[in-house]
Write an enzyme that holds these catalytic residues in place. Structure first.
Site, mmCIF file in Angstrom:
data_model
loop_
_atom_site.group_PDB
_atom_site.id
_atom_site.type_symbol
_atom_site.label_atom_id
_atom_site.label_comp_id
_atom_site.label_asym_id
_atom_site.label_seq_id
_atom_site.Cartn_x
_atom_site.Cartn_y
_atom_site.Cartn_z
ATOM 1 N N HIS A 104 -13.444 73.093 74.070
ATOM 2 C CA HIS A 104 -13.045 74.190 73.185
ATOM 3 C C HIS A 104 -11.609 74.619 73.485
ATOM 4 O O HIS A 104 -10.904 75.088 72.589
ATOM 5 C CB HIS A 104 -13.970 75.398 73.361
ATOM 6 C CG HIS A 104 -15.348 75.186 72.848
ATOM 7 N ND1 HIS A 104 -16.349 74.642 73.618
ATOM 8 C CD2 HIS A 104 -15.899 75.443 71.636
ATOM 9 C CE1 HIS A 104 -17.467 74.587 72.905
ATOM 10 N NE2 HIS A 104 -17.220 75.053 71.704
ATOM 11 N N ASP A 143 -17.802 66.521 66.657
ATOM 12 C CA ASP A 143 -17.780 67.906 67.102
ATOM 13 C C ASP A 143 -16.670 68.602 66.316
ATOM 14 O O ASP A 143 -15.950 67.968 65.530
ATOM 15 C CB ASP A 143 -17.549 67.973 68.619
ATOM 16 C CG ASP A 143 -18.146 69.229 69.252
ATOM 17 O OD1 ASP A 143 -18.390 70.212 68.518
ATOM 18 O OD2 ASP A 143 -18.361 69.235 70.478
#
EC number: 3.2.1.52
Length: 348
Positions: free
Chosen positions: A181, A252
């Site tokens: 992230h 993702d």
């Protein structure tokens, strides 16, 4: 209009005109919901129905709803344990752990289905090597066989409520300390090391009929300089050819910092699709989403359309009120609620 290859997010608990325009774009194929999109069961059910009514075939609606710290909807939903807790029970009684995990999968899928959600990106198949803060208690166990057994039980529970399973994060995120992230993640192990640990749950779950897989943003430089989700080696050579996976491959989130070194959002999407993804996710960056929808040139294949169609959840399911009054559901929820914070559980 067939489903497109892009899954995106929306702004709030209701669809704005901008949301609707994005969802009607031919490149869009799905929506992923977050906590900000949830206020109540009634609101979520209405939102899902509105999204599904926009297009034919309906857009897919997904959520990250694993249990533990990754459970997007909480108020009026059954609290689900972190998968680590079920792994701890497996250490003492594998049979009891498999039963509870199947019950958790059933409760998870039944409640989401009652609100019109098609799928959750679960189970996590990553091996818990004890060094990944972003994975940690989201993983079932350190032992690959335990992961495979418990993930299969979760998949059976999901299936009993009409929902397919999506394993993540292929080929394994548990050994990398970095959180994709926020930063680039690198795993320097050899293929043999990964095959002997991380690939075992994926291989077994594919054999059990796993419908979907989400690729990791981790780079494995011994095999490829690209993250797995951008890698022909991982997605085509290993996942499709070696492991024989014919289900749906999701990237993702392409807005994560772990992908920022790979060009514009459109270049990242093209790289993921060319590598073998059927659908790419772009979340929490509406400017990037608009740029992608304006510039991406991609004709989705018939194979990808068919794979995405298999991800659709069961329709005509009980309402949440009816579900919460169902004897089988109440038993499953009660058993899940008895799992202690430390994973202690009365064993058979």
């Amino acid at each position: 209009m067939s489903l497109g290859p892009v899954m995106l997010d929306i702004t709030s608990t209701q669809l704005s005109p901008e949301d609707k325009a994005r969802l009607l774009h031919p490149l869009t194929g799905g929506v992923i919901l977050f906590t900000r999109n949830y206020d109540s069961v009634e609101q979520l059910t209405s939102l899902a129905a509105e999204i599904h009514a926009l297009r034919t075939p309906p857009l897919l609606i997904a959520v990250d709803h694993e249990g533990g710290r990754v459970q997007r909807f909480r108020k009026d939903f059954t609290p689900l344990p972190a998968m680590r807790e079920l792994g701890r029970i497996w250490d003492k009684s594998p049979r009891r752990a498999r039963h509870l995990t199947q019950q958790a999968g059933y409760v998870l899928a039944a409640e989401l289905s009652a609100c019109g959600i098609d799928l959750s990106f679960t189970p996590v198949l990553d091996v818990d090597f004890g060094q990944s803060s972003v994975i940690s208690d989201r993983a079932f166990h350190r032992i690959p066989q335990a992961i495979a057994e418990l993930a299969h039980s979760l998949m059976l529970g999901l299936k009993s409520a009409g929902m397919v399973a999506v394993g993540k994060h292929f080929p394994g995120h548990g050994h990398s300390q970095a959180d994709t992230h926020f930063e680039i993640a690198v795993d320097g192990r050899t293929f043999a090391d990964i095959e002997l640990d991380d690939l075992i749950p994926f291989r077994q779950m594919i054999g059990f009929g796993l419908a979907g897989i989400m690729a990791a943003h981790v780079i494995y430089p011994e095999m490829d300089r690209h993250p797995a989700g951008f890698s022909h080696f991982w997605l085509k050579n290993i996942l499709r050819n070696n492991l024989g996976f014919d289900g749906c491959i999701f990237s993702d989130d392409l807005s994560m910092q772990g992908t920022k070194g790979y060009g514009s959002i459109t270049e990242r999407a093209e790289a993921a699709l060319q590598a073998g993804c059927d659908m790419v996710l772009v979340c929490n960056d509406f400017q990037a989403t608009d740029q992608l929808l304006e510039t991406l040139q991609w004709e989705i294949s018939a194979a990808s359309v068919a794979r995405l169609a298999r991800m659709r959840g069961r329709r005509h399911v009980p309402s949440m009120i009816a579900l919460h009054n169902d004897a089988n559901f109440m038993l499953a929820a009660r058993e899940i609620n008895e799992i202690g914070i430390d994973g202690q559980q009365l064993l058979f």
